[in-house]
Design a protein around this motif. Structure first.
Motif, PDB file in Angstrom:
ATOM      1  N   UNK A   1      18.319 -28.642  -1.477  1.00  0.00           N
ATOM      2  CA  UNK A   1      19.248 -28.181  -2.768  1.00  0.00           C
ATOM      3  C   UNK A   1      18.107 -28.489  -4.071  1.00  0.00           C
ATOM      4  N   UNK A   2      18.129 -27.786  -5.223  1.00  0.00           N
ATOM      5  CA  UNK A   2      17.387 -28.247  -6.140  1.00  0.00           C
ATOM      6  C   UNK A   2      17.154 -29.518  -6.617  1.00  0.00           C
ATOM      7  N   UNK A   3      18.356 -30.354  -6.596  1.00  0.00           N
ATOM      8  CA  UNK A   3      18.355 -31.611  -6.850  1.00  0.00           C
ATOM      9  C   UNK A   3      19.305 -32.284  -5.933  1.00  0.00           C
ATOM     10  N   UNK A   4      18.987 -33.545  -5.556  1.00  0.00           N
ATOM     11  CA  UNK A   4      19.808 -34.425  -4.962  1.00  0.00           C
ATOM     12  C   UNK A   4      19.558 -34.169  -3.332  1.00  0.00           C
ATOM     13  N   UNK A   5      20.280 -34.653  -2.396  1.00  0.00           N
ATOM     14  CA  UNK A   5      20.218 -34.936  -1.014  1.00  0.00           C
ATOM     15  C   UNK A   5      20.704 -33.604  -0.240  1.00  0.00           C
ATOM     16  N   UNK A   6      21.885 -33.006  -0.896  1.00  0.00           N
ATOM     17  CA  UNK A   6      22.544 -32.110  -0.176  1.00  0.00           C
ATOM     18  C   UNK A   6      23.180 -31.030  -0.951  1.00  0.00           C
ATOM     19  N   UNK A   7      23.413 -29.930  -0.349  1.00  0.00           N
ATOM     20  CA  UNK A   7      24.371 -28.973  -1.060  1.00  0.00           C
ATOM     21  C   UNK A   7      25.890 -29.245  -1.148  1.00  0.00           C
ATOM     22  N   UNK A   8      26.402 -28.866  -2.599  1.00  0.00           N
ATOM     23  CA  UNK A   8      27.778 -28.953  -2.402  1.00  0.00           C
ATOM     24  C   UNK A   8      28.312 -27.837  -3.111  1.00  0.00           C
ATOM     25  N   UNK A   9      29.797 -27.651  -2.774  1.00  0.00           N
ATOM     26  CA  UNK A   9      30.397 -26.521  -3.284  1.00  0.00           C
ATOM     27  C   UNK A   9      30.062 -26.125  -4.700  1.00  0.00           C
ATOM     28  N   UNK A  10      29.870 -27.102  -5.506  1.00  0.00           N
ATOM     29  CA  UNK A  10      29.549 -26.851  -7.085  1.00  0.00           C
ATOM     30  C   UNK A  10      28.175 -26.648  -7.190  1.00  0.00           C
ATOM     31  N   UNK A  11      27.224 -26.931  -6.466  1.00  0.00           N
ATOM     32  CA  UNK A  11      25.990 -26.547  -6.497  1.00  0.00           C
ATOM     33  C   UNK A  11      25.749 -25.218  -6.271  1.00  0.00           C
TER      34      UNK A  11
ATOM     35  N   UNK B   1      29.054 -11.351   1.728  1.00  0.00           N
ATOM     36  CA  UNK B   1      29.766 -11.336   3.200  1.00  0.00           C
ATOM     37  C   UNK B   1      31.265 -11.913   2.933  1.00  0.00           C
ATOM     38  N   UNK B   2      31.393 -12.690   1.780  1.00  0.00           N
ATOM     39  CA  UNK B   2      32.732 -13.298   1.562  1.00  0.00           C
ATOM     40  C   UNK B   2      32.709 -14.910   2.231  1.00  0.00           C
ATOM     41  N   UNK B   3      31.433 -15.246   2.524  1.00  0.00           N
ATOM     42  CA  UNK B   3      31.597 -16.823   2.581  1.00  0.00           C
ATOM     43  C   UNK B   3      31.809 -17.369   1.476  1.00  0.00           C
ATOM     44  N   UNK B   4      32.700 -18.433   1.371  1.00  0.00           N
ATOM     45  CA  UNK B   4      33.024 -19.501   0.377  1.00  0.00           C
ATOM     46  C   UNK B   4      31.638 -20.304  -0.130  1.00  0.00           C
ATOM     47  N   UNK B   5      31.754 -20.726  -1.152  1.00  0.00           N
ATOM     48  CA  UNK B   5      30.631 -21.573  -1.664  1.00  0.00           C
ATOM     49  C   UNK B   5      30.509 -23.001  -0.663  1.00  0.00           C
ATOM     50  N   UNK B   6      31.744 -23.561  -0.412  1.00  0.00           N
ATOM     51  CA  UNK B   6      31.957 -24.622   0.214  1.00  0.00           C
ATOM     52  C   UNK B   6      31.264 -24.278   1.798  1.00  0.00           C
ATOM     53  N   UNK B   7      31.782 -23.330   2.458  1.00  0.00           N
ATOM     54  CA  UNK B   7      31.010 -23.113   3.557  1.00  0.00           C
ATOM     55  C   UNK B   7      29.614 -22.544   3.436  1.00  0.00           C
ATOM     56  N   UNK B   8      29.094 -22.164   2.682  1.00  0.00           N
ATOM     57  CA  UNK B   8      27.762 -21.808   2.186  1.00  0.00           C
ATOM     58  C   UNK B   8      26.891 -23.194   1.964  1.00  0.00           C
ATOM     59  N   UNK B   9      27.492 -24.095   1.455  1.00  0.00           N
ATOM     60  CA  UNK B   9      26.921 -25.436   1.348  1.00  0.00           C
ATOM     61  C   UNK B   9      26.785 -25.949   2.682  1.00  0.00           C
ATOM     62  N   UNK B  10      27.862 -26.062   3.251  1.00  0.00           N
ATOM     63  CA  UNK B  10      27.900 -26.415   4.760  1.00  0.00           C
ATOM     64  C   UNK B  10      26.775 -25.758   5.781  1.00  0.00           C
ATOM     65  N   UNK B  11      26.577 -24.815   5.679  1.00  0.00           N
ATOM     66  CA  UNK B  11      25.731 -23.913   6.439  1.00  0.00           C
ATOM     67  C   UNK B  11      24.353 -24.301   6.086  1.00  0.00           C
ATOM     68  N   UNK B  12      23.997 -24.362   4.598  1.00  0.00           N
ATOM     69  CA  UNK B  12      22.606 -24.666   4.167  1.00  0.00           C
ATOM     70  C   UNK B  12      22.274 -26.049   4.684  1.00  0.00           C
ATOM     71  N   UNK B  13      23.270 -27.115   4.375  1.00  0.00           N
ATOM     72  CA  UNK B  13      23.128 -28.287   4.735  1.00  0.00           C
ATOM     73  C   UNK B  13      22.669 -28.674   6.506  1.00  0.00           C
ATOM     74  N   UNK B  14      23.673 -27.913   7.243  1.00  0.00           N
ATOM     75  CA  UNK B  14      23.378 -27.850   8.663  1.00  0.00           C
ATOM     76  C   UNK B  14      21.935 -27.436   9.157  1.00  0.00           C
TER      77      UNK B  14
END
Length: 75
Positions: A47-57, A29-42
């Motif tokens: 995520x597979x590791x750690x506490x939250x999604x990041x753009x790099x993950x 849909x054209x959503x950026x990695x950063x915005x995808x991370x924000x949506x998943x966190x919201x």
């Protein structure tokens, strides 16, 4: 000593597969990695590791050959 169990690839478990499908859908849909991370966190999606999604993950998933192929199929 028992053999060390190999970690399966993220997405091999049904709950993880749902998350991967969502990431792929957002990418198509054209959503950026950063915005995808924000949506998943919201939505409190872990995520597979750690506490939250990041753009790099999120971006690392786009580097996987199997994910690249699925994105190309969906576009």
């Amino acid at each position: 000593m028992p053999a060390k169990r190999k970690r399966s690839k993220y997405g091999d478990v049904p709950e993880e597969a749902e998350v991967l499908n969502r990431i792929i859908d957002l990418k198509v849909q054209g959503v950026s990695a950063a915005n995808t991370a924000d949506e998943l966190n919201a939505d409190s999606v872990g995520p597979p590791r750690g506490d939250e999604w990041t753009r790099s993950k999120v971006a690392k998933f786009f580097e996987r050959d199997d994910i690249k192929a699925r994105i190309e199929e969906a576009e």
